[in-house]
Design an enzyme around this catalytic site. Structure first.
Site, PDB file in Angstrom:
ATOM      1  N   SER A 155       0.804  -1.219   0.000  1.00 27.05           N
ATOM      2  CA  SER A 155       0.000   0.000   0.000  1.00 27.05           C
ATOM      3  C   SER A 155       0.841   1.275   0.000  1.00 27.05           C
ATOM      4  CB  SER A 155      -0.955   0.023   1.203  1.00 27.05           C
ATOM      5  OG  SER A 155      -0.253   0.256   2.396  1.00 27.05           O
ATOM      6  N   LYS A 193       1.397   4.135   7.344  1.00 25.71           N
ATOM      7  CA  LYS A 193       0.628   4.997   6.433  1.00 25.71           C
ATOM      8  C   LYS A 193       1.079   6.444   6.580  1.00 25.71           C
ATOM      9  CE  LYS A 193      -2.330   2.009   4.649  1.00 25.71           C
ATOM     10  NZ  LYS A 193      -1.575   0.816   5.100  1.00 25.71           N
TER      11      LYS A 193
END
Length: 234
Positions: A155, A193
């Site tokens: 991701s 993230k």
């Protein structure tokens, strides 16, 4: 073989450099080791320098560089590292060196605890687990405590972070908008993230269009560290 005072001083210097980015002053060393005068510190530093554990850098104030650490001290610091607050996912490649990994042997190299894997994709349960050590360049580290994580998922691929990379994390509970962080979500899952704050909410952004941005209340997310470096093995 180092004396207890020499080991105590080496540990004190290491901890302060990791925390503050600079070695302690001679007065701070004297107070920490409960010595009466700075001459005792000079003798200890000279002994450590002669044995190749530290180096004094010329023409710089408070300039001490740790070159290597003895096995016993490395293992002691590693045990302390297991008390880190990050709840990191199960990890560690079974074919890698155990947590009692080799001491630092080469100049400018520091051993950090590999605290497991971190999800950069589908969130997975966060479980603290120090599996081994990883050697990183001293220049990659700044102030504070650091640890390493193996990336699991894709991701963050557009940020140059690939599945299987090792990321170096500085332990912190704060971060600026746009920082790539280790985030603990609802005390259950850890993920890597990009962080964004807005109107009392926290958005955890992926760096891959295949993944959606996840938005949480501020009290649902705890910052556990900030990305400061990356190691890739080809």
């Amino acid at each position: 073989m180092l004396t207890k005072k020499q080991l105590d001083l080496l540990e004190f210097i290491h901890v302060r450099v990791q925390r503050d980015g600079v070695p302690p002053s001679f007065d701070e060393m004297k107070e920490a080791l409960d010595l009466r005068s700075k001459s005792g510190i000079h003798r200890l530093i000279t002994a450590l320098e002669e044995r190749g554990f530290i180096r004094r850098l010329a023409h710089r104030a408070r300039a001490l560089e740790i070159l290597k650490m003895p096995d016993a001290l490395s293992q002691k610091l590693e045990k302390k590292a297991k008390g880190f607050t990050p709840r990191i996912v199960d990890g560690g490649r079974p074919d890698q060196t155990s947590p009692a990994a080799m001491p630092v042997e080469s100049e400018g190299i520091v051993n950090l605890p590999m605290m497991g894997q971190i999800a950069a994709g589908v969130p997975i349960e966060a479980i603290a687990h120090a599996s081994r050590n990883v050697a990183v360049p001293y220049t990659m580290l700044g102030k504070g405590e650091h640890y390493a994580l193996e990336v699991k998922g894709d991701s963050m691929i557009d940020a140059g972070i690939n599945d299987g990379d090792v990321v170096i994390i500085r332990e912190t509970t704060t971060a600026e908008n746009g920082d790539i962080v280790v985030a603990l979500v609802e005390d259950q899952e850890a993920t890597l993230k990009k962080l964004r704050r807005s109107n009392g909410a926290i958005a955890l952004e992926a760096a891959n269009p295949a993944y959606e941005t996840r938005v949480f209340r501020d009290d649902q997310v705890k910052v556990q560290g900030r990305l400061v470096g990356l190691i890739r093995t080809y």
